[in-house]
Design an enzyme around this catalytic site. Structure first.
Site, mmCIF file in Angstrom:
data_model
loop_
_atom_site.group_PDB
_atom_site.id
_atom_site.type_symbol
_atom_site.label_atom_id
_atom_site.label_comp_id
_atom_site.label_asym_id
_atom_site.label_seq_id
_atom_site.Cartn_x
_atom_site.Cartn_y
_atom_site.Cartn_z
ATOM 1 N N CYS A 7 0.805 -1.121 -0.023
ATOM 2 C CA CYS A 7 -0.037 -0.220 0.049
ATOM 3 C C CYS A 7 0.818 1.090 0.090
ATOM 4 O O CYS A 7 2.101 1.139 -0.367
ATOM 5 C CB CYS A 7 -0.924 0.081 1.112
ATOM 6 S SG CYS A 7 -0.315 -0.045 2.849
ATOM 7 N N ARG A 13 -3.289 -0.707 5.550
ATOM 8 C CA ARG A 13 -3.890 -1.758 4.773
ATOM 9 C C ARG A 13 -3.058 -3.164 4.510
ATOM 10 O O ARG A 13 -3.388 -4.311 4.877
ATOM 11 C CB ARG A 13 -4.407 -1.484 3.533
ATOM 12 C CG ARG A 13 -5.583 -0.416 3.431
ATOM 13 C CD ARG A 13 -5.819 0.282 2.135
ATOM 14 N NE ARG A 13 -4.580 1.132 2.002
ATOM 15 C CZ ARG A 13 -4.695 1.965 0.644
ATOM 16 N NH1 ARG A 13 -5.532 1.889 -0.063
ATOM 17 N NH2 ARG A 13 -3.856 2.865 0.610
ATOM 18 N N ASP A 114 -8.321 3.331 1.466
ATOM 19 C CA ASP A 114 -7.439 3.513 2.617
ATOM 20 C C ASP A 114 -8.168 4.076 3.859
ATOM 21 O O ASP A 114 -8.716 4.907 3.758
ATOM 22 C CB ASP A 114 -6.368 4.766 2.248
ATOM 23 C CG ASP A 114 -5.281 4.618 3.355
ATOM 24 O OD1 ASP A 114 -4.483 5.395 3.026
ATOM 25 O OD2 ASP A 114 -5.217 4.108 4.379
#
Length: 576
Positions: A7, A13, A114
């Site tokens: 990410c 994440r 996100d």
């Protein structure tokens, strides 16, 4: 193979994706990273909390930047967003890179949002979305039919190679090679086959050259390898077969029968009997084969023993050992081969010997050009019977007293000219000019002279050289004077070398040659100079051109009212 989840910051994440994937207890190594991550940061508090609620531990997570990882060619990179995927694909075109959703089979929206900055509920939604796709990925990895994965050209290569590890039945592997078009997969399949009959079948019959090539690596039957080396349509396959052959007689037959220089060279380099190599290369006629030889030993054999001079010369050009080159330069019977060796040697003793005693003039000439011993060069310059060699020695002399002596006194015109070309002392050059009758040597003196007074003196005493001197004088005052010559060719050459507008002004004001005035005034840019010409020149032609280039209204008005020349007044009035 390992899986890397990527990410942006590696705090939300991708750490959750790593923790979730590990919970399925697969045999695959997994880690996470961020495109913009600062190393050593903890996971976000809410990410730690939601993982803890699901019996996963992120307490000890430390962020990593993706670019700091050691990535292998067979690693699988799974990103949380399309923009990260696209960026990585540009930077790592050889890697398998997909979004998590894409790899799980999703086709529409491929990003996982996100949750950074959100509350625990936002993180929980993100966690379960990731988990949903992790389950699909793990299911695909574990449950899809292995052969179907391998055959599916649209599947990621890393997934197909992992599936291939589970197949050990060589007959299945043999058949698979005909169904696969991906080179890396097909090579891997062929590498797993050890059965000689299956390998021979592939090496003789498979339509893809790279499969035949890999098959040859594990074949032990020398006769089969010999057949392949002599008959396969692919050079790569032939060379692979040759590389497995150790029998010198078979290798000799390949050298004798083949017409391809790469195959011939591959076989020669495999022969272990140096006497056999010597016999093969002694009468060898293919000149272009020398260009692909890497072995210094083979090059030496060609350079020393081949019957064809051109091949020996080319071999010498590729030999790196100065000791061998020194020996060839001194002892080879062919002067052209010696000449090629000389071009690569630096041993001054060898060069001196060749410069003094070699039987071939070209060889001696080449050696002289590389000799640094001034005493030796002096000896050749003064005493050698060959005029060209004397000149060659003079061209490399730095003994200026000897050069001056030769330039003034030697009986040979070529030696005097060569010596003169190296002299820079203006007084000596002037002396040479006045003592010399040869026009070429005199012109060389003019080229070398840096004293403009000497040049002007020569021009005064020898007007026939004015035309040549103009090319080399740097004094504009002299060039201006030459512009008054009655010879229009000399005037034209002189004015082309004048750059100062003050000098051009003098010509415009004083010359009575129309061609000089026009040439001079056409190169003037300054309006002040034009005004001075319009007011001061005695030549009406120059004045009229100058007036046409004046833009100052006051000056034009004054000329229009007060000039004695009616045509000047008219032109000035017209341009006001």
């Amino acid at each position: 193979m390992k899986i890397v989840f990527v990410c942006h910051g590696n705090t939300c994440r991708s750490p959750m994706a790593e923790a979730i994937f590990k919970s399925f207890e697969t045999d695959i190594d997994v880690l996470s990273a961020g495109m913009s991550a600062y190393g050593g940061q903890k996971a976000a508090d809410n990410a730690i909390a939601i993982c803890k609620l699901n019996n996963l531990d992120l307490e000890n997570h430390e962020s990593k930047n993706f670019h700091d990882l050691e990535i292998e060619d067979d690693d699988l990179i799974l990103t949380l967003t399309q923009d990260i995927r696209d960026s990585l694909r540009k930077s790592y075109p050889n890697l398998e890179i997909y979004t998590i959703k894409e790899y799980a089979g999703e086709e529409d929206y491929l990003d996982i949002k996100d949750p950074f900055g959100g509350d625990l509920l936002i993180y929980e939604m993100c966690f379960y979305e990731i988990k949903e796709y992790m389950e699909k990925i793990v299911e695909n990895l574990h449950n899809l039919d292995v052969l179907e994965i391998i055959k599916d050209e649209e599947k990621p290569t890393s997934l197909r190679l992992d599936a291939l590890d589970k197949i050990n039945e060589e007959s299945i592997l043999h058949d698979l090679t005909y169904d696969i078009s991906t080179v890396i997969v097909n090579r891997k399949i062929t590498e797993k086959i050890k059965n000689q009959d299956l390998l021979i079948n592939l090496a003789l019959n498979h339509p893809k050259f790279y499969v035949r090539q890999v098959a040859c690596r594990n074949i032990d039957d020398v006769l089969i390898l010999n057949h392949i080396a002599n008959n396969d349509s692919s050079i790569e396959v032939c060379l692979e077969a040759i590389n497995k052959i150790e029998d010198n007689d078979i290798l000799k037959d390949i050298v004798t029968n083949s017409k391809n220089k790469e195959i011939i060279m591959g076989a020669i380099e495999k022969i272990s009997d140096s006497d056999l190599v010597y016999d093969l290369l002694k009468d060898f006629k293919q000149e272009d084969i020398v260009e692909i030889i890497k072995s210094q030993e083979i090059l030496e054999i060609l350079a020393r023993f081949n019957c064809h001079g051109i091949i020996r010369q080319k071999a010498v050009d590729r030999i790196q050992s100065e000791e061998i080159l020194d020996d060839i330069a001194v002892n080879d019977s062919n002067p052209n081969v010696r000449f090629h060796a000389i071009r690569k040697i630096t041993n001054q003793k060898v060069l001196a010997k060749l410069a003094l005693y070699d039987s071939d003039i070209k060889v001696r000439y080449s050696a002289i050009s590389k000799v640094s011993d001034q005493t030796l060069l002096r000896t050749i310059a003064l005493n050698d019977d060959n005029l060209d060699l004397r000149c060659a020695a003079v061209s490399h002399l730095y003994d200026y007293s000897l050069l001056e002596y030769l330039a003034l006194n030697d009986s040979q015109y070529k030696v005097r000219l060569e010596a003169t070309s190296k002299i820079r002392n203006n007084n000596v050059l002037k002396e040479i000019f006045y003592n010399e009758n040869d026009s070429i040597i005199r012109k060389q003196v003019i080229i070398n002279l840096t004293d403009d007074e000497y040049l002007e003196e020569i021009a005064f005493d020898f007007p026939e050289y004015v035309d040549f001197i103009i090319n080399y004088t740097r004094r504009e005052s002299y060039l201006v004077r030459v512009c008054y010559s009655d010879d229009w060719r000399i005037r034209r050459k002189a004015i082309k070398k004048i750059h100062k507008e003050s000098s051009l002004l003098k010509i415009c004001c004083n010359s009575h040659f129309v061609d000089m005035i026009f040439a001079a005034i056409s190169r003037i840019k300054s309006e002040e100079i034009f005004i001075e010409i319009a007011r001061s020149s005695s030549n009406y032609f120059a004045r009229r051109i100058a007036v046409k280039n004046i833009k100052n209204k006051d000056v034009l008005k004054d000329l229009a009212l007060n000039d004695e020349d009616a045509e000047i007044r008219r032109i000035a009035s017209k341009h006001m």
